[in-house]
Design an enzyme around this catalytic site. Structure first.
Site, PDB file in Angstrom:
ATOM      1  CD  GLU A   1       2.195   2.778 101.139  1.00 46.80           C
ATOM      2  OE1 GLU A   1       2.726   3.901 101.420  1.00 46.80           O
ATOM      3  OE2 GLU A   1       2.719   1.719 101.134  1.00 46.80           O
ATOM      4  CG  HIS A  15       0.717   8.000 100.118  1.00 41.38           C
ATOM      5  ND1 HIS A  15       1.996   8.422 100.906  1.00 41.38           N
ATOM      6  CD2 HIS A  15       1.134   6.802 100.012  1.00 41.38           C
ATOM      7  CE1 HIS A  15       2.597   7.520 101.487  1.00 41.38           C
ATOM      8  NE2 HIS A  15       1.995   6.254 100.890  1.00 41.38           N
ATOM      9  CB  CYS A  37       3.091  13.270 105.307  1.00 41.28           C
ATOM     10  SG  CYS A  37       2.755  13.424 103.533  1.00 41.28           S
TER      11      CYS A  37
END
Length: 445
Positions: free
Chosen positions: A173, A247, A366
Site C-alpha cells: 500500500e 493503513h 493521504c
C-alpha cells in the site's frame, strides 16, 4: 542540502463517493453522496499553498485518466468510450464506480520512497504500490509507474521500480505504511515498514482484511538496497485494523526524530520502540497518545494521525497539518492543545478544511508522497511539477475551468464527463510540461 518535498495528488475530475474501500469507514459511511470535485481540488491546493508559505517545497502528481478504455475493453465492453461506459453502467453501476474512482489523489499510496542517503547505490528509489487488495486501486499501478518515470527521469539519480508482484495476500500500500527516522533529511535514516499480515497467513475471523504484507515490504527494502541494520519491520495491531485503521498512517506518523502514534497502533509497542532505537544513530522521540485521552474511535474518525508532520525550516521545530475534523472533535482538539505545551519538537498545529477528501476516507497525510531530494536533484525533475506561486495559481484556474461543481452517482454514466475529463487532463499535461502521459493521448481511440 536536502529538503523533503511533499508531492500532493491533484484531486481528479471524477472525484465521487463510491464507498468502494472495505475497512475505510468514512468511505463506507458516505457511499452514494453527492461529491464536489471542484471544491475537493481547491481544498487540496489551498493546503499546498499553506505548506509553501511555511517554506516547505511542494510538488504535484497529476490525476489518473478515468475511465480507461483498455480496462473497459479488458472487461469485455466494446465500441466508443461513451458506448462502453453506458454498457458498463447498465451491467453494473458498482463496476462503473470502480472504473471512475479518483482514488489516485491519495498519493501516500502511490509508492514507497527511499532517499539517496539510505540506499546502497546513492540513488533515490521509488517502488510503485500494487494496491492489490482493492480492485479500484489495483488499476493505478501502471499509470503511477508512467507518471513517476516522467517526473523522476534521470537514471543516474533516480530508480523508479514497478510494483511488487501481487497475488493472494501479497499487498503493498505504499508510503501509507512506511516511515523514516533521521536527525535531518540529508542524514542517513532508518526506515520503518509497518505490515498487517504475512502474505501466507490464513486469515479467519477478521472484520477487515489487513492490506500490507510483510513479504512485500521486505521485497521493497531489498530492491531499494537498504541497510538491514537500519530497516525495521513492525506489526500493526489487529485492534487498530479491526477498528478501521486500514493503513498505519491512520494511527501513526513519523518525521525526523519523532514517532507520533496512538497507544494502540502497534501489536508490540515496546518492541517497536526498541527496534527504532537500535536502528537510529540518535535518540528518537516517541510521542504516544494515550487511549484515555483519545480513543481509537476518535483517532480514526478525526484523522488526528493522518496529519502531515513536517519539519519547519531553519530548525524551528515541527508542525502538524490537521483536518478540521480533528479540531471539531473535543478530545483530539484538547489533546493537540496540550501537545504543543509538552516537551517535544511539535510546536504548531494548523487545521484545514479537507472535507471532500475526508468524507471519502483520506486526510492530509493521504494526499501527499514525501520525497527527500537534494537541491540538485530537484533541478533534475521532469516537467514543471514543483510549485511556485505562478504555477499553483495556474492550477487553481485550471480547476475552475474544467471541474464540475457536483457529481452524483448517476452522473458517472454521462458521456460528457469523459470528454470533460480528457480535456482537463490534456490541458494539465501542458501546464505541467509532462507530455503525452495518458492512454488517450498516446493511443487515441
Amino acid at each position: 542540502m536536502m529538503q523533503e518535498v511533499n508531492f500532493d495528488g491533484l484531486v481528479g475530475p471524477t472525484h465521487n463517493y463510491g464507498g468502494l474501500s472495505l475497512g475505510n469507514l468514512a468511505s463506507s459511511r458516505n457511499a452514494g453522496a453527492v461529491s464536489r470535485p471542484r471544491q475537493a481540488a481547491l481544498q487540496g491546493l489551498a493546503k499546498m499553498r499553506h505548506l509553501m508559505a511555511l517554506g516547505i517545497p511542494q510538488g504535484v502528481l497529476p490525476p489518473h485518466e478515468r475511465p480507461q478504455d483498455r480496462v473497459l475493453r479488458g472487461l469485455g465492453f466494446s465500441g466508443t468510450t461513451a458506448e462502453m461506459v453506458d454498457a458498463c453502467y447498465r451491467a453494473s453501476p458498482v463496476l462503473l464506480a470502480n472504473l471512475m474512482s479518483a482514488s489516485a489523489m491519495w498519493t501516500a499510496n502511490a509508492a514507497t520512497v527511499s532517499p539517496a542517503t539510505d540506499t546502497r547505490d546513492s540513488r533515490t528509489h521509488l517502488t510503485v504500490a500494487n494496491l492489490g487488495t482493492m480492485f479500484h486501486r489495483s488499476l493505478e499501478a501502471e499509470q503511477t509507474f508512467r507518471t513517476l518515470s516522467a517526473i523522476f527521469p534521470d537514471p543516474q539519480r533516480f530508480a523508479v521500480h514497478e510494483a511488487v508482484p501481487y497475488g493472494g495476500g501479497f499487498g503493498d500500500e505504499g508510503a501509507a505504511n512506511h516511515g523514516r527516522f533521521c536527525a535531518a533529511h540529508g542524514d542517513i535514516g532508518a526506515e520503518l515498514f509497518v505490515y498487517g499480515r504475512s502474505a501466507f497467513d490464513r486469515l479467519e475471523g477478521r472484520r477487515f482484511p489487513p492490506r500490507q504484507a510483510l513479504e512485500a515490504s521486505q521485497a521493497i527494502a531489498r530492491t531499494h538496497g537498504l541497510d538491514e541494520r537500519r530497516t525495521i519491520y513492525v506489526l500493526q495491531s489487529r485492534e487498530a485494523i479491526e477498528a478501521g485503521a486500514f493503513h498505519n498512517d491512520v494511527v501513526a506518523v513519523a518525521n525526523g526524530s519523532v514517532q507520533f502514534y496512538h497507544e494502540q497502533a502497534f501489536e508490540d509497542r515496546d518492541g517497536m520502540q526498541a527496534a527504532v532505537r537500535a536502528a537510529c544513530s540518535f535518540d528518537p522521540v516517541f510521542v504516544e497518545v494515550p487511549a484515555n485521552r483519545v480513543s481509537l474511535d476518535d483517532a480514526i474518525r478525526s484523522y488526528l494521525f493522518n496529519s502531515q508532520l513536517v519539519s519547519l525550516p531553519d530548525g524551528a521545530g515541527m508542525a502538524l497539518i490537521l483536518p478540521q475534523d480533528a479540531e471539531s472533535n473535543p478530545n483530539t482538539k484538547s489533546y493537540v492543545a496540550d501537545l504543543l505545551d509538552m516537551d517535544n519538537p511539535i510546536v504548531r498545529a494548523d487545521y484545514f478544511d479537507l472535507r471532500e477528501s475526508m468524507q471519502n476516507g483520506g486526510g492530509p497525510a493521504c494526499l501527499r508522497l514525501r520525497v527527500a531530494l537534494s537541491l540538485d536533484d530537484q533541478q533534475r525533475l521532469g516537467g514543471a511539477v514543483l510549485m511556485t506561486e505562478e504555477r499553483i495559481s495556474a492550477l487553481e484556474a485550471w480547476v475552475k475551468r474544467h471541474y464540475r461543481e457536483e457529481l452524483a452517482p448517476d452522473d458517472l454514466r454521462d458521456p460528457l464527463l469523459v470528454d470533460e475529463t480528457r480535456a482537463a487532463l490534456d490541458d494539465l499535461t501542458g501546464l505541467l510540461e509532462l507530455g503525452p502521459l495518458y492512454d488517450f493521448q498516446r493511443c487515441p481511440s
